[in-house]
Structure formats: structure tokens, C-alpha cells
Scaffold this motif. Structure first.
Motif, PDB file in Angstrom:
ATOM      1  N   GLN A   1       0.809  -1.219   0.000  1.00  0.00           N
ATOM      2  CA  GLN A   1       0.000   0.000   0.000  1.00  0.00           C
ATOM      3  C   GLN A   1       0.845   1.274   0.000  1.00  0.00           C
ATOM      4  OE1 GLN A   1      -3.034  -0.500   3.091  1.00  0.00           O
ATOM      5  NE2 GLN A   1      -3.380  -2.521   2.254  1.00  0.00           N
ATOM      6  N   SER A   2       2.133   1.130   0.300  1.00  0.00           N
ATOM      7  CA  SER A   2       2.964   2.339   0.269  1.00  0.00           C
ATOM      8  C   SER A   2       3.786   2.449  -1.020  1.00  0.00           C
ATOM      9  CB  SER A   2       3.897   2.352   1.488  1.00  0.00           C
ATOM     10  OG  SER A   2       4.825   1.316   1.334  1.00  0.00           O
ATOM     11  N   LEU A   3       3.587   1.506  -1.939  1.00  0.00           N
ATOM     12  CA  LEU A   3       4.377   1.516  -3.174  1.00  0.00           C
ATOM     13  C   LEU A   3       3.939   2.641  -4.110  1.00  0.00           C
ATOM     14  CD1 LEU A   3       4.387  -2.325  -4.008  1.00  0.00           C
ATOM     15  CD2 LEU A   3       6.353  -0.987  -3.218  1.00  0.00           C
ATOM     16  N   SER A   4       4.898   3.092  -4.921  1.00  0.00           N
ATOM     17  CA  SER A   4       4.566   4.049  -5.980  1.00  0.00           C
ATOM     18  C   SER A   4       5.310   3.618  -7.248  1.00  0.00           C
ATOM     19  CB  SER A   4       4.981   5.467  -5.571  1.00  0.00           C
ATOM     20  OG  SER A   4       6.386   5.546  -5.594  1.00  0.00           O
ATOM     21  N   ILE A   5       5.087   4.349  -8.327  1.00  0.00           N
ATOM     22  CA  ILE A   5       5.716   4.001  -9.612  1.00  0.00           C
ATOM     23  C   ILE A   5       7.244   3.880  -9.479  1.00  0.00           C
ATOM     24  CG2 ILE A   5       6.144   4.901 -11.966  1.00  0.00           C
ATOM     25  CD1 ILE A   5       3.306   3.836 -11.700  1.00  0.00           C
TER      26      ILE A   5
END
Ligand SMILES: NC(=O)c1ccc[n+]([C@@H]2O[C@H](COP(=O)([O-])OP(=O)(O)OC[C@H]3O[C@@H](n4cnc5c(N)ncnc54)[C@H](OP(=O)(O)O)[C@@H]3O)[C@@H](O)[C@H]2O)c1
Length: 227
Positions: free
Chosen positions: A207-211
Motif C-alpha cells: 500500500q505504500s508503493l509508488s511508480i
């Protein structure tokens, strides 16, 4: 950021960690549409491209989260090799097929099912012991090599996945040492965490991942595992 309401697809849903992922998504996050696939219940065989392709044709729609929770440490009672002298061609090929080539086939047939309209993540469960930099003990040569290969497969396909779909990434996750049938032989000598604890921490990471996180392998505590 992965949206809780999106659709999720889990391979290896019969395993300790795969089952805990599906329960967490359904019961804790209230995700209504969790598609679960496994070898025991559905006949899904990750090392057989025909099987992977057949499931890809029959599973419709797109997903915000695809998790591959399949994998093996050993395929016979002999256990993982303690020394290079214990390497056996057939056993090594089998482990490579299930832990590395199978996930590559899965990426091939399922990466186009990542949602293009919202952030979406393809997770493969990897392992810290797949890190070449972090290898201080030796041993487990087939398993370590299969996960090192998996990490390269994740990195390589992540570049292409994000080129084709600007909202999609692909990462590896190390679940910790988890009390499942996978660690059965080591549970007396090694400290383990429950599948539920592991999944809760991995979901926090997801849930804390980004591109910008595309292609990396993360441990359950969110720290990057070096290649
Ligand atoms: N447990 C740990 O401490 C630990 C640590 C590091 C990494 N991991 C990784 O986490 C993943 C899941 O481990 P786990 O602890 O949940 O193990 P598990 O309880 O033994 O579950 C393994 C899953 O893999 C499936 N599977 C095995 N071979 C398959 C094949 N040829 N085709 C399709 N499915 C296959 C099993 O399916 P069936 O049961 O239906 O046959 C089961 O769903 C693995 O990739 C493992 O390397 C685990």
C-alpha cells in the motif's frame, strides 16, 4: 497507491501465505473481488505454459493487484542442498521451473491484465536468500539461484510492464521466515512469524508503493533487498 476496492488475483491461494493474503484482502480490507487460483483446488501448474495460458484465457477482466504466492524450497524429501556436492540436475531443474521460469510465464500471460486506469501492482514472492550480495552462509544452491533468477525476471519485466502501462509496476516481496508447510523442517530451530503477521506487513509495503518502486525486491519491513 493500491486501492483497496480494486480486484485482486492470487496464485498459490492454497499455500500458507497465499491463503493469508486472500483472507486479509477479503476480511480486513473488504475487497469483494478476490480471484483465487491454486494447484490443489484448480489444477493450476505454474511450470506448464499450457496451464498458465489456459487460466489466462479463462480469467476475465483486469486487476489492481496480482500476487504470485507459489513456490517451493524442495521437491523431494532430500531437502535443500547443504553443499555443492549435493546438487542434482533434475532437482535443480524442477526448482528453477517452479520458482523462476513459472513466474516468467505468469508475467508473460498475466501482465496485460494489470488495470491501466488505476495504480496496479504485480507481486511475486521472492526471498532474501535470492540476494547475491547478502549471501554469507552458502548452501541451498537451487533455491537461492531460482530466487536470484526470479529477481532478475522481475526487474527485466518491470521495465517493459511500465513502458506498456504507465500505472503498473512489478515488485518482489520477501515475506520473512513464516510458519507454513514451507518451513516445516526448520520451525524448531528458527524463529518464525505467522502467515497473518507476514501478510499484514507485506500489505503495508504494497500500500505504500509508488511508480518509483518498480522492479525492486522489498522485505516485509519495507527495506529494499539488494540484488
Ligand atoms: N515461508 C517462508 O518462510 C518463506 C520465506 C521466504 C520466501 N517464501 C516464499 O513465499 C512463497 C509462498 O510460500 P509459503 O510459505 O506460503 O509456502 P506453502 O505454504 O508451501 O505454499 C506454496 C504454494 O505454492 C504452490 N505451488 C507449489 N508448486 C507449484 C506448482 N508447480 N504449480 C502451482 N502451484 C505450486 C502450492 O500449491 P498446492 O499446495 O496447491 O500444491 C502452494 O499454494 C514461496 O514463493 C516461497 O519461496 C516463503
Amino acid at each position: 497507491m493500491y486501492e483497496y476496492s480494486g480486484r485482486a488475483l492470487i496464485f498459490g491461494a492454497s499455500g500458507g501465505i497465499g491463503l493469508a493474503f486472500s483472507k486479509f484482502l477479503e476480511n480486513k480490507l473488504g475487497v469483494e473481488n478476490v480471484v483465487k487460483v491454486s494447484r490443489s483446488f484448480d489444477g493450476f501448474e505454474i511450470s506448464d505454459e499450457e496451464s498458465v495460458s489456459k487460466f489466462s484465457e479463462s480469467i476475465e477482466g483486469t486487476f489492481n493487484l496480482i500476487i504470485n504466492a507459489t513456490g517451493v524450497l524442495q521437491t523431494t524429501e532430500e531437502g535443500p542442498e547443504k553443499t555443492i556436492n549435493a546438487v542434482k540436475k533434475k532437482l535443480m531443474i524442477d526448482i528453477m521451473m517452479i520458482n523462476a521460469i513459472g513466474p516468467a510465464l505468469l508475467l508473460k500471460h498475466f501482465c496485460n491484465k494489470l488495470d491501466k486506469t488505476k495504480f496496479s501492482v504485480f507481486v511475486n514472492l521472492s526471498a532474501r536468500v535470492g540476494s547475491i550480495t547478502d549471501n554469507r552462509l552458502g548452501g541451498w544452491i537451487s533455491y537461492r539461484s531460482s530466487k536470484a533468477a526470479l529477481n532478475q525476471i522481475i526487474k527485466t519485466s518491470s521495465i517493459e510492464i511500465n513502458r506498456r502501462n504507465k500505472n503498473a509496476i512489478c515488485v518482489g516481496l520477501h515475506p520473512g521466515t513464516v510458519k507454513t508447510s514451507f518451513t516445516e523442517k526448520f520451525q524448531n530451530s528458527t524463529k518464525t512469524i505467522s502467515p497473518e503477521e507476514s501478510v499484514e506487513m507485506m500489505m503495508n509495503v504494497i500500500q505504500s508503493l509508488s511508480i518509483d518502486d518498480n522492479g525492486y525486491c522489498y522485505a516485509y519491513d519495507g527495506k529494499i533487498i539488494p540484488s
